[in-house]
Design an enzyme around this catalytic site. Structure first.
Site, short mmCIF file in Angstrom:
data_model
loop_
_atom_site.label_atom_id
_atom_site.label_comp_id
_atom_site.label_asym_id
_atom_site.label_seq_id
_atom_site.Cartn_x
_atom_site.Cartn_y
_atom_site.Cartn_z
N ARG A 106 0.88 -1.19 0.00
CA ARG A 106 0.00 0.00 0.00
C ARG A 106 0.90 1.22 0.00
O ARG A 106 1.70 1.42 0.93
CB ARG A 106 -0.90 0.01 1.24
CG ARG A 106 -1.62 1.32 1.42
CD ARG A 106 -2.70 1.29 2.46
NE ARG A 106 -3.84 0.54 1.99
CZ ARG A 106 -5.07 0.62 2.53
NH1 ARG A 106 -5.29 1.42 3.56
NH2 ARG A 106 -6.06 -0.10 2.06
N HIS A 133 -7.56 0.50 -6.40
CA HIS A 133 -7.73 -0.34 -5.19
C HIS A 133 -8.41 -1.63 -5.65
O HIS A 133 -9.58 -1.91 -5.31
CB HIS A 133 -8.57 0.41 -4.16
CG HIS A 133 -8.45 -0.12 -2.76
ND1 HIS A 133 -7.67 -1.22 -2.43
CD2 HIS A 133 -9.04 0.29 -1.59
CE1 HIS A 133 -7.78 -1.46 -1.13
NE2 HIS A 133 -8.58 -0.55 -0.60
N GLN A 136 -10.06 -4.16 -3.15
CA GLN A 136 -11.35 -3.67 -2.65
C GLN A 136 -12.46 -4.00 -3.65
O GLN A 136 -13.54 -4.49 -3.28
CB GLN A 136 -11.28 -2.15 -2.42
CG GLN A 136 -12.57 -1.53 -1.95
CD GLN A 136 -12.98 -2.00 -0.57
OE1 GLN A 136 -12.22 -1.91 0.37
NE2 GLN A 136 -14.20 -2.52 -0.43
N ASP A 227 -17.30 6.73 -0.90
CA ASP A 227 -16.01 6.62 -0.20
C ASP A 227 -15.74 7.99 0.43
O ASP A 227 -16.40 8.98 0.08
CB ASP A 227 -14.92 6.24 -1.23
CG ASP A 227 -13.56 5.98 -0.60
OD1 ASP A 227 -13.48 5.83 0.64
OD2 ASP A 227 -12.56 5.95 -1.33
N CYS A 267 -16.56 1.53 1.24
CA CYS A 267 -15.38 0.68 1.45
C CYS A 267 -14.76 0.89 2.84
O CYS A 267 -13.94 0.08 3.26
CB CYS A 267 -14.35 0.91 0.35
SG CYS A 267 -13.89 2.63 0.16
N ARG A 295 -13.60 -8.86 1.89
CA ARG A 295 -12.17 -8.62 1.64
C ARG A 295 -11.38 -9.90 1.94
O ARG A 295 -10.47 -10.30 1.24
CB ARG A 295 -11.62 -7.47 2.51
CG ARG A 295 -12.24 -6.09 2.25
CD ARG A 295 -11.88 -5.56 0.87
NE ARG A 295 -10.45 -5.55 0.62
CZ ARG A 295 -9.63 -4.55 0.98
NH1 ARG A 295 -10.10 -3.48 1.57
NH2 ARG A 295 -8.33 -4.61 0.70
N1 CP Z 1 -11.21 -0.20 2.58
C1 CP Z 1 -9.93 -0.22 3.00
O1 CP Z 1 -8.99 -0.35 2.18
O2 CP Z 1 -9.81 -0.11 4.34
P1 CP Z 1 -8.42 0.09 5.13
O3 CP Z 1 -7.88 1.45 4.72
O4 CP Z 1 -8.78 0.02 6.56
O5 CP Z 1 -7.48 -1.00 4.69
#
Ligand code: CP
Length: 308
Positions: A106, A133, A136, A227, A267, A295
């Site tokens: 990430r 993403h 997701q 989001d 999300c 997830r």
């Molecule tokens: N939706 C998501 O990626 O959550 P986090 O940022 O908690 O990983």
């Protein structure tokens, strides 16, 4: 019994790394993992987690997924590893390739993720970049499939910033041939390269609709998705974006424009009373926590395909 197939690409950096058949296969595997009908053993396999940004769902779901598969994870927190000190990605990637079997990253710039891929001999997974993403989106489409059984005639409306989440929804929508409507303020449209790529993939190009009008986008929709307005790293833009995104909140008025059986997705994490009202967030239409749970199952499926 269904078995994980190798994917055509070694890495999962983008939705574009998988074909339509591969997405359908991953979702099918995920359903089997969720129903406890599938048991895959990845004993001795190690997933390295490099998170330059905070995470709850992605980090924990990867850890639990790997644990359920019999493997392990190493949390490579940049502040306690040499990554935070600026060790070049090309060195980190080559070293981790000697220890781990797969890494999930990430980070901010998608080009940094590509740099990891260039130097890694093991699969690299996108755990979120500024561009996409895709993990997701796998969970999002499993959640949609659970409700509507297939993707025929599903209208997915995303209201908010045309960011990484929106980009991945658009590309998955193109692969699966479902109608995707994005409603965002002017200047916050999804990435134009992503939109062009999606239009190349869509057989019916009218199925992708980008507008600045949340009401029209919500009309008759089966899924309303949002989001946060300010992503990680945009904290200094929060006050300005709150003003710009005024009118883009998913509230009861907007939900009433959607199909009567519409579901609400987010999300997470969520800012109630900004992108979504507390009433809508907590309503019976919400599938937000199924989406979060998914997830885990979709990442079990993805890891099985990459490592089995
Ligand atoms: N939706 C998501 O990626 O959550 P986090 O940022 O908690 O990983």
């Amino acid at each position: 019994m269904i078995k994980p197939n190798r994917l055509s690409n070694k890495n999962f950096l983008s939705t574009l790394d998988v074909s339509t058949d591969e997405v359908i296969h991953i979702l099918e595997l995920a359903k089997n993992f969720k129903n406890k009908k599938l048991n895959i053993n990845l004993k001795n396999k190690v997933l390295g987690l490099i998170f330059d940004k905070s995470s709850t769902r992605t980090r924990v779901s990867f850890q639990v997924a790997m644990s359920r598969l019999g493997g392990t994870t190493i949390d490579l927190n940049p502040t306690t590893s040499q990554i935070g000190r600026g060790e070049p990605i090309k060195d980190t990637a080559r070293v981790l390739s000697r220890y781990c079997d797969v890494i999930a990253v990430r980070t901010f710039k998608h080009s940094d993720l590509e740099e990891y891929t260039k130097w890694s001999t093991i699969p690299v997974i996108n755990a979120l970049t500024d561009l996409e993403h895709p993990c997701q989106a796998l969970a999002d489409f499993l959640t949609i499939q659970e409700k509507f059984l297939d993707f025929k005639n599903v209208v997915l409306t995303f209201i908010g910033d045309g960011n990484n989440v929106a980009n991945s929804l658009i590309l998955f929508g193109a692969l699966l041939g479902i109608e995707v409507r994005i409603a965002c303020p002017k200047g916050y449209e999804p990435n134009s390269l992503v939109v062009n790529k999606a239009l190349e993939i869509y057989k019916n190009k009218n199925l992708l609709k980008i507008s600045n009008d949340p009401t029209t986008a919500a009309l008759g929709a089966n899924v309303l998705y949002t989001d946060v307005w300010s992503s990680m790293g945009e904290e200094n833009q929060k006050a300005e974006k709150d003003k710009i995104f005024n009118g883009f909140t998913i509230d009861n008025d907007l939900v009433n424009k959607a199909d009567k059986d519409a579901i609400i997705l987010h999300c997470l994490p969520a800012y109630r009373s900004k992108e979504i009202t507390d009433e809508v967030f907590e309503s019976k239409k919400n599938r937000i926590f199924d989406q979060a749970e998914n997830r885990l199952h979709t990442q079990q499926a993805l890891l099985s395909c990459l490592l089995h």
